[in-house]
Motif scaffolding. Structure first.
Motif, PDB file in Angstrom:
ATOM      1  N   THR A 157     -10.430  16.635  -6.148  1.00  0.00           N
ATOM      2  CA  THR A 157      -9.277  17.379  -5.650  1.00  0.00           C
ATOM      3  C   THR A 157      -8.013  16.539  -5.813  1.00  0.00           C
ATOM      4  OG1 THR A 157      -9.737  16.533  -3.430  1.00  0.00           O
ATOM      5  CG2 THR A 157     -10.680  18.669  -4.018  1.00  0.00           C
ATOM      6  N   ALA A 158      -6.873  17.111  -5.444  1.00  0.00           N
ATOM      7  CA  ALA A 158      -5.611  16.381  -5.531  1.00  0.00           C
ATOM      8  C   ALA A 158      -5.674  15.125  -4.667  1.00  0.00           C
ATOM      9  CB  ALA A 158      -4.460  17.283  -5.085  1.00  0.00           C
ATOM     10  N   LEU A 159      -5.150  14.039  -5.199  1.00  0.00           N
ATOM     11  CA  LEU A 159      -5.199  12.766  -4.485  1.00  0.00           C
ATOM     12  C   LEU A 159      -4.066  12.667  -3.469  1.00  0.00           C
ATOM     13  CD1 LEU A 159      -5.917  10.288  -7.432  1.00  0.00           C
ATOM     14  CD2 LEU A 159      -7.562  11.362  -5.884  1.00  0.00           C
ATOM     15  N   SER A 160      -4.362  12.011  -2.348  1.00  0.00           N
ATOM     16  CA  SER A 160      -3.336  11.733  -1.348  1.00  0.00           C
ATOM     17  C   SER A 160      -2.434  10.615  -1.883  1.00  0.00           C
ATOM     18  CB  SER A 160      -3.986  11.286  -0.044  1.00  0.00           C
ATOM     19  OG  SER A 160      -4.521   9.972  -0.184  1.00  0.00           O
ATOM     20  N   PRO A 161      -1.282  10.365  -1.246  1.00  0.00           N
ATOM     21  CA  PRO A 161      -0.417   9.270  -1.708  1.00  0.00           C
ATOM     22  C   PRO A 161      -1.140   7.935  -1.800  1.00  0.00           C
ATOM     23  CG  PRO A 161       0.782  10.657  -0.178  1.00  0.00           C
ATOM     24  CD  PRO A 161      -0.648  11.151  -0.168  1.00  0.00           C
ATOM     25  N   LEU A 162      -1.982   7.625  -0.803  1.00  0.00           N
ATOM     26  CA  LEU A 162      -2.706   6.357  -0.830  1.00  0.00           C
ATOM     27  C   LEU A 162      -3.642   6.287  -2.025  1.00  0.00           C
ATOM     28  CD1 LEU A 162      -3.623   3.662   0.330  1.00  0.00           C
ATOM     29  CD2 LEU A 162      -5.231   4.907   1.793  1.00  0.00           C
ATOM     30  N   ALA A 163      -4.489   7.295  -2.201  1.00  0.00           N
ATOM     31  CA  ALA A 163      -5.460   7.270  -3.294  1.00  0.00           C
ATOM     32  C   ALA A 163      -4.761   7.253  -4.647  1.00  0.00           C
ATOM     33  CB  ALA A 163      -6.387   8.477  -3.189  1.00  0.00           C
ATOM     34  N   VAL A 193      -3.518   3.654  -5.240  1.00  0.00           N
ATOM     35  CA  VAL A 193      -4.624   2.725  -5.496  1.00  0.00           C
ATOM     36  C   VAL A 193      -5.230   2.973  -6.863  1.00  0.00           C
ATOM     37  CG1 VAL A 193      -6.924   2.014  -4.750  1.00  0.00           C
ATOM     38  CG2 VAL A 193      -5.128   2.391  -3.052  1.00  0.00           C
ATOM     39  N   ALA A 194      -5.466   4.235  -7.214  1.00  0.00           N
ATOM     40  CA  ALA A 194      -6.037   4.543  -8.525  1.00  0.00           C
ATOM     41  C   ALA A 194      -5.113   4.085  -9.643  1.00  0.00           C
ATOM     42  CB  ALA A 194      -6.306   6.043  -8.632  1.00  0.00           C
ATOM     43  N   LYS A 195      -3.809   4.274  -9.449  1.00  0.00           N
ATOM     44  CA  LYS A 195      -2.850   3.846 -10.465  1.00  0.00           C
ATOM     45  C   LYS A 195      -2.865   2.337 -10.635  1.00  0.00           C
ATOM     46  CE  LYS A 195       2.026   4.349 -11.749  1.00  0.00           C
ATOM     47  NZ  LYS A 195       3.344   4.916 -11.340  1.00  0.00           N
ATOM     48  N   ARG A 196      -3.075   1.613  -9.531  1.00  0.00           N
ATOM     49  CA  ARG A 196      -3.131   0.152  -9.597  1.00  0.00           C
ATOM     50  C   ARG A 196      -4.409  -0.328 -10.278  1.00  0.00           C
ATOM     51  NH1 ARG A 196      -1.418  -3.974  -6.100  1.00  0.00           N
ATOM     52  NH2 ARG A 196       0.494  -2.734  -5.918  1.00  0.00           N
ATOM     53  N   VAL A 197      -5.539   0.310  -9.971  1.00  0.00           N
ATOM     54  CA  VAL A 197      -6.838  -0.181 -10.450  1.00  0.00           C
ATOM     55  C   VAL A 197      -7.169   0.327 -11.848  1.00  0.00           C
ATOM     56  CG1 VAL A 197      -9.326  -0.212  -9.988  1.00  0.00           C
ATOM     57  CG2 VAL A 197      -7.690  -0.414  -8.094  1.00  0.00           C
ATOM     58  N   ILE A 198      -6.938   1.612 -12.102  1.00  0.00           N
ATOM     59  CA  ILE A 198      -7.263   2.202 -13.413  1.00  0.00           C
ATOM     60  C   ILE A 198      -6.030   2.936 -13.943  1.00  0.00           C
ATOM     61  CG2 ILE A 198      -9.777   2.347 -13.204  1.00  0.00           C
ATOM     62  CD1 ILE A 198      -9.433   5.180 -12.101  1.00  0.00           C
ATOM     63  N   PRO A 199      -4.974   2.218 -14.245  1.00  0.00           N
ATOM     64  CA  PRO A 199      -3.723   2.856 -14.665  1.00  0.00           C
ATOM     65  C   PRO A 199      -3.886   3.679 -15.945  1.00  0.00           C
ATOM     66  CG  PRO A 199      -3.682   0.504 -15.156  1.00  0.00           C
ATOM     67  CD  PRO A 199      -4.890   0.745 -14.302  1.00  0.00           C
ATOM     68  N   ALA A 242      -5.191  -7.406  -2.429  1.00  0.00           N
ATOM     69  CA  ALA A 242      -3.931  -7.027  -3.070  1.00  0.00           C
ATOM     70  C   ALA A 242      -3.600  -5.555  -2.871  1.00  0.00           C
ATOM     71  CB  ALA A 242      -3.988  -7.349  -4.563  1.00  0.00           C
ATOM     72  N   LEU A 243      -4.593  -4.744  -2.461  1.00  0.00           N
ATOM     73  CA  LEU A 243      -4.352  -3.319  -2.234  1.00  0.00           C
ATOM     74  C   LEU A 243      -3.777  -3.042  -0.843  1.00  0.00           C
ATOM     75  CD1 LEU A 243      -7.654  -1.839  -3.747  1.00  0.00           C
ATOM     76  CD2 LEU A 243      -5.446  -2.177  -4.882  1.00  0.00           C
ATOM     77  N   ALA A 244      -3.814  -4.023   0.041  1.00  0.00           N
ATOM     78  CA  ALA A 244      -3.385  -3.800   1.425  1.00  0.00           C
ATOM     79  C   ALA A 244      -1.945  -3.300   1.543  1.00  0.00           C
ATOM     80  CB  ALA A 244      -3.586  -5.073   2.242  1.00  0.00           C
ATOM     81  N   PRO A 245      -0.975  -3.848   0.785  1.00  0.00           N
ATOM     82  CA  PRO A 245       0.398  -3.346   0.924  1.00  0.00           C
ATOM     83  C   PRO A 245       0.539  -1.868   0.593  1.00  0.00           C
ATOM     84  CG  PRO A 245       0.399  -5.470  -0.172  1.00  0.00           C
ATOM     85  CD  PRO A 245      -1.030  -5.026  -0.103  1.00  0.00           C
ATOM     86  N   LEU A 246      -0.348  -1.345  -0.242  1.00  0.00           N
ATOM     87  CA  LEU A 246      -0.277   0.077  -0.590  1.00  0.00           C
ATOM     88  C   LEU A 246      -0.579   0.954   0.621  1.00  0.00           C
ATOM     89  CD1 LEU A 246      -2.065   0.048  -4.072  1.00  0.00           C
ATOM     90  CD2 LEU A 246       0.380  -0.234  -3.547  1.00  0.00           C
ATOM     91  N   ASP A 293       0.560   9.532   5.026  1.00  0.00           N
ATOM     92  CA  ASP A 293      -0.811   9.691   4.544  1.00  0.00           C
ATOM     93  C   ASP A 293      -1.783   9.529   5.717  1.00  0.00           C
ATOM     94  OD1 ASP A 293      -3.472   8.665   3.433  1.00  0.00           O
ATOM     95  OD2 ASP A 293      -2.430   9.194   1.586  1.00  0.00           O
ATOM     96  N   GLU A 294      -2.602  10.530   5.952  1.00  0.00           N
ATOM     97  CA  GLU A 294      -3.503  10.516   7.108  1.00  0.00           C
ATOM     98  C   GLU A 294      -4.541   9.405   7.010  1.00  0.00           C
ATOM     99  OE1 GLU A 294      -5.187  14.360   7.628  1.00  0.00           O
ATOM    100  OE2 GLU A 294      -3.282  15.305   8.163  1.00  0.00           O
ATOM    101  N   ALA A 295      -5.097   9.191   5.806  1.00  0.00           N
ATOM    102  CA  ALA A 295      -6.098   8.129   5.654  1.00  0.00           C
ATOM    103  C   ALA A 295      -5.471   6.765   5.914  1.00  0.00           C
ATOM    104  CB  ALA A 295      -6.706   8.168   4.254  1.00  0.00           C
ATOM    105  N   ALA A 296      -4.239   6.561   5.454  1.00  0.00           N
ATOM    106  CA  ALA A 296      -3.546   5.293   5.700  1.00  0.00           C
ATOM    107  C   ALA A 296      -3.329   5.089   7.189  1.00  0.00           C
ATOM    108  CB  ALA A 296      -2.219   5.270   4.955  1.00  0.00           C
ATOM    109  N   GLU A 297      -3.013   6.152   7.910  1.00  0.00           N
ATOM    110  CA  GLU A 297      -2.828   6.045   9.356  1.00  0.00           C
ATOM    111  C   GLU A 297      -4.130   5.619  10.041  1.00  0.00           C
ATOM    112  OE1 GLU A 297      -1.310   9.750  10.705  1.00  0.00           O
ATOM    113  OE2 GLU A 297       0.611   9.546   9.667  1.00  0.00           O
ATOM    114  N   VAL A 298      -5.244   6.174   9.591  1.00  0.00           N
ATOM    115  CA  VAL A 298      -6.543   5.801  10.163  1.00  0.00           C
ATOM    116  C   VAL A 298      -6.835   4.327   9.903  1.00  0.00           C
ATOM    117  CG1 VAL A 298      -9.042   6.150   9.984  1.00  0.00           C
ATOM    118  CG2 VAL A 298      -7.503   8.128  10.059  1.00  0.00           C
ATOM    119  N   ILE A 299      -6.583   3.866   8.670  1.00  0.00           N
ATOM    120  CA  ILE A 299      -6.866   2.476   8.306  1.00  0.00           C
ATOM    121  C   ILE A 299      -5.980   1.521   9.103  1.00  0.00           C
ATOM    122  CG2 ILE A 299      -6.767   0.780   6.434  1.00  0.00           C
ATOM    123  CD1 ILE A 299      -7.478   3.096   4.507  1.00  0.00           C
TER     124      ILE A 299
END
Length: 335
Positions: free
Chosen positions: A171-177, A180-186, A219-223, A232-238
């Motif tokens: 499905t459509a990715l949230s801002p966090l995902a 992260v995806a852009k950073r890991v598999i650009p 290195a992904l923590a600042p994202l 982003d709801e997932a970011a709020e949970v984390i």
């Protein structure tokens, strides 16, 4: 000196707190890099700082202090001897040089008080009870594999797991995902055609991370902080879970009802406003009345502790502030 796992900073100061020379070198944690490399990096940093302090600096050293990540390694006499040998080679008077834990130095950077608590959330995470400016008890600090909850590694790991879950759903990715995806598999996109399976895209993401050193997830923590600001709801949970883990570590080392100061230190707590604010709210529930501060210049705090050994007054807040004021440079402290 403030010697961390990735950076060592050496600072030469007068007994009044004036900074006259500083230099940086690589990480000097003897547990992470071995005593030989740790000793070389310590010597490289302090030697350069003394050179920059002027021609008479080496002969004028009154006292020194090394705030060392992995200070427990010095219980091995051979490790301590190797570090001392390297310092002797650059002219440091070892009889006037002491060692402290990086948590003890981090605490001293945030308060001149001798007793209290420091919580450090950087690549790893630990809370420590400080008594007489020495650690008397600690919680967590167990390393990325089984501990360090609330650290940059822990936060990055949670972000990677959430991204993999979203990629697998297709499905459509949230801002966090998305970040992260852009950073890991650009630039990588799911395969096209009838045989496309979204979970294979997630597995490609996971394989890319698995091929890298695990600690790199930090290195992904600042994202996560960036996504939190975007709602982003997932970011709020984390963020809230990270703060909860750190608060739990703090409460483990404190006595009920105590009012001693709490110092927040480390790249996560100094660099992530969402995590710092969430932790502050949680600490208010169990540490009401305790002064709360953020760490200052940790290399300056090590120099302040050295100055105390040389006879400087411990009860002068202005002197403490002179040593520990944040450094005016673009290099962060090792803590």
């Amino acid at each position: 000196m403030d010697a961390g796992g990735t950076t060592t900073r050496a600072l030469v100061a007068t007994l009044s707190g004036e900074r006259v020379g500083q230099a940086w070198a690589g990480g000097a944690n003897p547990n992470a890099h071995g005593p030989a490399r740790a000793g070389r990096e310590l010597a490289r940093a302090v030697g350069a700082a003394l050179d920059r302090a002027g021609p008479g600096a080496r002969g004028g050293v009154a006292a020194g202090m090394v705030g060392l990540a992995g200070v427990s390694a010095l219980r091995d006499g051979e490790v301590r001897e190797r570090l001392v040998e390297e310092l002797v080679l650059v002219g440091v008077p070892v009889d006037r040089m002491g060692f402290a834990g990086d948590d003890e130095v981090a605490f001293a950077s945030g308060t001149p008080e001798p007793d209290g608590t420091v919580v450090i959330a950087g690549t790893g995470a630990i809370a420590a009870r400080i008594e007489g400016r020495r650690r008397s008890r600690s919680a967590d600090g167990m390393g990325w594999l089984i501990g360090d909850e609330g650290s940059a590694f822990w936060i990055g790991h949670q972000a990677a797991r959430e991204t993999a879950r979203q990629l697998a759903r297709g499905t459509a990715l949230s801002p966090l995902a998305r970040m992260v995806a852009k950073r890991v598999i650009p630039g990588r996109r799911p395969a096209e055609g009838d045989e496309h399976l979204s979970e294979e895209h997630a597995r490609a993401f996971a394989r890319t991370l698995t091929a890298q050193p695990p600690i790199g997830l930090a290195a992904l923590a600042p994202l996560v902080s960036e996504a939190f600001v975007q709602g982003d709801e997932a970011a709020e949970v984390i963020v809230n879970a990270a703060a909860g883990h750190l608060a739990h570590s703090v409460h483990q080392v404190r006595s009920p009802g105590e009012r001693r100061p709490v110092v927040l230190a480390g790249g996560v707590l100094l660099g992530s406003r969402p995590v710092r604010e969430a932790l502050t709210r949680k600490l208010a529930l169990g540490t009401a009345g305790s002064p709360l501060s953020t760490a200052g210049c940790t290399a300056g705090a090590a120099a302040w502790l050295a100055a105390l050994e040389a006879g400087a007054p411990a009860d002068d807040p202005d002197l403490h502030a002179a040593f520990t004021a944040p450094a005016r440079d673009d290099r962060s402290d090792a803590a």
